[in-house]
Enzyme design. Structure first.
Site, PDB file in Angstrom:
ATOM      1  N   CYS A  73      52.266  33.893  77.311  1.00 26.45           N
ATOM      2  CA  CYS A  73      51.114  33.638  78.178  1.00 26.45           C
ATOM      3  C   CYS A  73      50.812  32.144  78.235  1.00 26.45           C
ATOM      4  CB  CYS A  73      49.897  34.408  77.678  1.00 26.45           C
ATOM      5  SG  CYS A  73      48.455  34.321  78.766  1.00 26.45           S
ATOM      6  N   CYS A 131      43.377  38.897  74.062  1.00 29.83           N
ATOM      7  CA  CYS A 131      42.351  39.240  75.045  1.00 29.83           C
ATOM      8  C   CYS A 131      42.465  40.694  75.505  1.00 29.83           C
ATOM      9  CB  CYS A 131      42.441  38.299  76.235  1.00 29.83           C
ATOM     10  SG  CYS A 131      44.025  38.334  77.124  1.00 29.83           S
TER      11      CYS A 131
END
Length: 349
Positions: free
Chosen positions: A94, A193
């Protein structure tokens, strides 16, 4: 005035990074990446708090919709990996693919700026002898995030600033309070997340992967129990197996093809070496001969002495001084020389 784009998640770390740079005289532009579809702290409350911080500092704030990119490169990547019996680490991918790369590109193309900053706890140094950017651990070892940043290229390191790299977390909160930032007392977010927005990794995966009952077996093939999907398990797992045995049993293999979870005693999940692929050499050029280093095979693991043996096709073999427990395919292995990140990659086997 020097212009810099600061990635703002709406948390105290990125907020403080922006405030520090603003106070140092930078022309700060706040940039928030909209990553997840639906609700989630980093993409609903986080965007609101990021906008509020920019208003407090008197700097512009922009939001870039990266939901489709995040879905493809992170969500689909995770689901595919878990369904294949590996335990992917999404954060390093990411950082490179969804965050740092697109942020630098957007800063250059849309904002005429060649520098970005984030609230990560790590340090960057330029070595004039090797003419190479080095990635270093943060001063605060408890918050150090260099493990997740090993995949950043030289170009991305050259364009990045980490204002919190020399601070302790307590200093960050103190500075945030001194600047009167709304986020000064905001609770810590979880490292992942997707877990934060879904409650657990299991809940996240259950949205994409249907239950698929199969056998839990020992190394001889004897059936010890049942499972409802190999994606609910990971190498080294002991708790939650739902089986009784005279000695502790651990997950030693996930056989997605045959839909089996294979368990064994602790010795079966301790290995003397592993192979790592998709290697990125960070602070040094790729060596042609084996080197000595210290390696972390998970974020919170203790650095262990290792010999790193370069192989072909961006791969290495790690030979540990002492056999390591729970080496998990899909997770990152990152090797260091002291505080310096030498390289890292994804554990293959």
């Amino acid at each position: 005035m020097k212009k810099i784009v600061v990635g703002l998640s709406g948390g105290v770390d990125s907020s403080t990074a922006a405030a520090i740079l603003h106070n140092q005289g930078y022309e700060v532009i706040g940039l928030t990446l909209w990553l997840m579809k639906g609700k989630g702290q980093c993409c609903s409350e986080g965007m609101i708090d990021a906008a509020y911080i920019c208003e407090q500092l008197g700097v512009p704030h922009q939001i870039v919709d990266m939901r489709d990119v995040f879905q493809t490169h992170i969500v689909d990547y995770l689901v595919t990996g878990y369904s294949a019996g590996i335990t992917p680490l999404p954060c390093s991918q990411c950082n490179k693919t969804v965050k740092f790369g697109p942020m630098v590109q957007y800063a250059c193309e849309q904002l005429g700026c060649d520098r970005i900053a984030t609230g990560h706890y790590a340090q960057i140094n330029y070595d004039e002898v090797t003419e190479r950017y080095q990635l270093l651990r943060a001063v605060d070892r408890n918050k150090d995030q260099s493990y997740f940043l090993y995949d950043l290229s030289q170009e991305l390191l050259a364009a990045t600033v980490f204002p919190l790299g020399e601070l302790q977390k307590t200093d960050t909160r103190r500075v945030a309070a001194e600047y009167g930032l709304k986020t000064a007392d905001k609770p810590e977010s979880q490292d992942l997340c997707l877990v934060e927005s879904n409650g657990s990794m299991r809940a996240f995966l259950d949205k994409y992967l249907a239950p698929k009952q199969g056998d839990i077996v020992d190394t001889t093939g004897k059936i010890l129990g049942q499972h409802d999907g190999v994606h609910h398990y990971t190498i080294g797992q002991r708790k939650g197996l739902g089986i009784a045995a005279p000695e502790p049993l651990y997950v030693i293999e996930l056989d997605a093809v045959n839909n089996k979870v294979i368990v064994g005693d602790r010795t079966k999940v301790t290995q003397p070496e592993c192979t790592v692929n998709r290697v990125n050499w960070v602070s040094i050029v790729e060596p042609s001969t084996p080197i000595r280093a210290e390696v972390q095979i998970r974020y919170r693991s203790h650095p262990e002495p290792v010999t790193v043996i370069p192989l072909e096709n961006s791969r290495v073999r790690l030979v540990f001084d002492e056999p390591q427990f729970s080496i998990t395919p899909g997770q990152a292995a990152v090797w260091y020389d002291g505080d310096k990140v030498l390289g890292g990659g994804i554990i293959e086997s």
